[in-house]
Design a protein around this motif. Structure first.
Motif, mmCIF file in Angstrom:
data_model
loop_
_atom_site.group_PDB
_atom_site.id
_atom_site.type_symbol
_atom_site.label_atom_id
_atom_site.label_comp_id
_atom_site.label_asym_id
_atom_site.label_seq_id
_atom_site.Cartn_x
_atom_site.Cartn_y
_atom_site.Cartn_z
ATOM 1 N N MET A 185 0.851 -1.172 0.000
ATOM 2 C CA MET A 185 0.000 0.000 0.000
ATOM 3 C C MET A 185 0.895 1.232 0.000
ATOM 4 O O MET A 185 1.863 1.316 0.742
ATOM 5 C CB MET A 185 -0.892 0.002 1.243
ATOM 6 C CG MET A 185 -1.684 1.268 1.400
ATOM 7 S SD MET A 185 -2.868 1.249 2.758
ATOM 8 C CE MET A 185 -1.820 1.471 4.150
ATOM 9 N N VAL A 186 0.553 2.189 -0.856
ATOM 10 C CA VAL A 186 1.313 3.432 -0.974
ATOM 11 C C VAL A 186 0.381 4.606 -0.672
ATOM 12 O O VAL A 186 -0.723 4.690 -1.219
ATOM 13 C CB VAL A 186 1.908 3.583 -2.390
ATOM 14 C CG1 VAL A 186 2.641 4.903 -2.519
ATOM 15 C CG2 VAL A 186 2.830 2.422 -2.713
ATOM 16 N N VAL A 187 0.830 5.499 0.200
ATOM 17 C CA VAL A 187 0.100 6.729 0.485
ATOM 18 C C VAL A 187 0.886 7.874 -0.139
ATOM 19 O O VAL A 187 2.048 8.092 0.202
ATOM 20 C CB VAL A 187 -0.070 6.959 2.000
ATOM 21 C CG1 VAL A 187 -0.809 8.267 2.255
ATOM 22 C CG2 VAL A 187 -0.808 5.801 2.642
ATOM 23 N N SER A 188 0.254 8.563 -1.081
ATOM 24 C CA SER A 188 0.866 9.714 -1.738
ATOM 25 C C SER A 188 0.214 10.975 -1.186
ATOM 26 O O SER A 188 -1.013 11.036 -1.036
ATOM 27 C CB SER A 188 0.672 9.641 -3.250
ATOM 28 O OG SER A 188 1.249 8.458 -3.758
ATOM 29 N N MET A 189 1.048 11.967 -0.868
ATOM 30 C CA MET A 189 0.553 13.179 -0.225
ATOM 31 C C MET A 189 1.035 14.416 -0.961
ATOM 32 O O MET A 189 2.117 14.423 -1.543
ATOM 33 C CB MET A 189 1.030 13.223 1.220
ATOM 34 C CG MET A 189 0.485 12.074 2.053
ATOM 35 S SD MET A 189 1.406 11.809 3.574
ATOM 36 C CE MET A 189 2.772 10.832 2.972
ATOM 37 N N ILE A 190 0.217 15.454 -0.920
ATOM 38 C CA ILE A 190 0.573 16.736 -1.500
ATOM 39 C C ILE A 190 0.318 17.816 -0.461
ATOM 40 O O ILE A 190 -0.627 17.730 0.330
ATOM 41 C CB ILE A 190 -0.229 17.023 -2.795
ATOM 42 C CG1 ILE A 190 0.297 18.277 -3.492
ATOM 43 C CG2 ILE A 190 -1.722 17.115 -2.521
ATOM 44 C CD1 ILE A 190 -0.232 18.467 -4.904
ATOM 45 N N GLN A 191 1.196 18.800 -0.459
ATOM 46 C CA GLN A 191 1.050 19.944 0.431
ATOM 47 C C GLN A 191 1.275 21.190 -0.421
ATOM 48 O O GLN A 191 2.290 21.288 -1.124
ATOM 49 C CB GLN A 191 2.073 19.862 1.544
ATOM 50 C CG GLN A 191 2.010 20.984 2.531
ATOM 51 C CD GLN A 191 3.066 20.790 3.608
ATOM 52 O OE1 GLN A 191 4.191 20.398 3.335
ATOM 53 N NE2 GLN A 191 2.688 21.087 4.833
ATOM 54 N N ILE A 192 0.323 22.112 -0.394
ATOM 55 C CA ILE A 192 0.392 23.314 -1.220
ATOM 56 C C ILE A 192 0.131 24.540 -0.354
ATOM 57 O O ILE A 192 -0.839 24.575 0.406
ATOM 58 C CB ILE A 192 -0.650 23.280 -2.359
ATOM 59 C CG1 ILE A 192 -0.518 22.005 -3.179
ATOM 60 C CG2 ILE A 192 -0.520 24.515 -3.247
ATOM 61 C CD1 ILE A 192 -1.650 21.781 -4.157
ATOM 62 N N ILE A 193 0.994 25.530 -0.491
ATOM 63 C CA ILE A 193 0.772 26.837 0.133
ATOM 64 C C ILE A 193 0.513 27.807 -1.005
ATOM 65 O O ILE A 193 1.277 27.855 -1.978
ATOM 66 C CB ILE A 193 1.986 27.291 0.961
ATOM 67 C CG1 ILE A 193 2.243 26.314 2.098
ATOM 68 C CG2 ILE A 193 1.753 28.715 1.496
ATOM 69 C CD1 ILE A 193 3.503 26.595 2.885
ATOM 70 N N PHE A 194 -0.573 28.563 -0.907
ATOM 71 C CA PHE A 194 -0.892 29.509 -1.966
ATOM 72 C C PHE A 194 -1.497 30.781 -1.407
ATOM 73 O O PHE A 194 -1.983 30.824 -0.281
ATOM 74 C CB PHE A 194 -1.813 28.889 -3.024
ATOM 75 C CG PHE A 194 -3.094 28.312 -2.490
ATOM 76 C CD1 PHE A 194 -4.213 29.093 -2.300
ATOM 77 C CD2 PHE A 194 -3.171 26.958 -2.195
ATOM 78 C CE1 PHE A 194 -5.388 28.549 -1.829
ATOM 79 C CE2 PHE A 194 -4.340 26.399 -1.735
ATOM 80 C CZ PHE A 194 -5.456 27.204 -1.547
ATOM 81 N N GLU A 195 -1.422 31.820 -2.234
ATOM 82 C CA GLU A 195 -1.992 33.114 -1.902
ATOM 83 C C GLU A 195 -3.287 33.284 -2.679
ATOM 84 O O GLU A 195 -3.371 32.897 -3.849
ATOM 85 C CB GLU A 195 -1.013 34.225 -2.280
ATOM 86 C CG GLU A 195 -1.524 35.607 -1.978
ATOM 87 C CD GLU A 195 -0.569 36.693 -2.422
ATOM 88 O OE1 GLU A 195 -0.855 37.858 -2.115
ATOM 89 O OE2 GLU A 195 0.445 36.390 -3.081
#
Length: 95
Positions: A1-11
């Motif tokens: 099992m693979v957990v893929s994550m994204i983190q985005i900071i935006f204005e």
């Protein structure tokens, strides 16, 4: 099992009040959930008027599949919303 994550900071440059920020943020999170079946939420910068940090995750059986989906989700945010990306990270963890 693979957990893929994204983190985005935006204005969100057009947000003049917290209500407008929440409207834009809700639209982005709804699109991520509906189009890409991601679990997504605002994870930081809740008190900021013009900045937001969101996180999303996807469980799959392939690191490359998960990262491809997250790249497409990022492209959607970049191309279909009126936000300025400040930072983005994608990472995967195999369990």
């Amino acid at each position: 099992m693979v957990v893929s994550m994204i983190q985005i900071i935006f204005e969100i440059p057009d947000a003049r009040n917290i209500k407008e920020k929440r409207r834009v943020l809700k639209s982005i999170l709804d699109k991520l959930k509906r189009r890409f079946y991601l679990s997504a939420a605002e994870v930081d910068l809740q008190d900021s008027l013009s900045f937001s940090q969101i996180g999303g995750a996807l469980v799959s059986n392939s690191r490359s599949f998960g990262e491809t989906v997250l790249q497409k989700a990022f492209a959607m945010i970049e191309n279909e919303t009126h936000v300025r990306i400040q930072d983005m990270k994608i990472y995967s963890e195999e369990f």
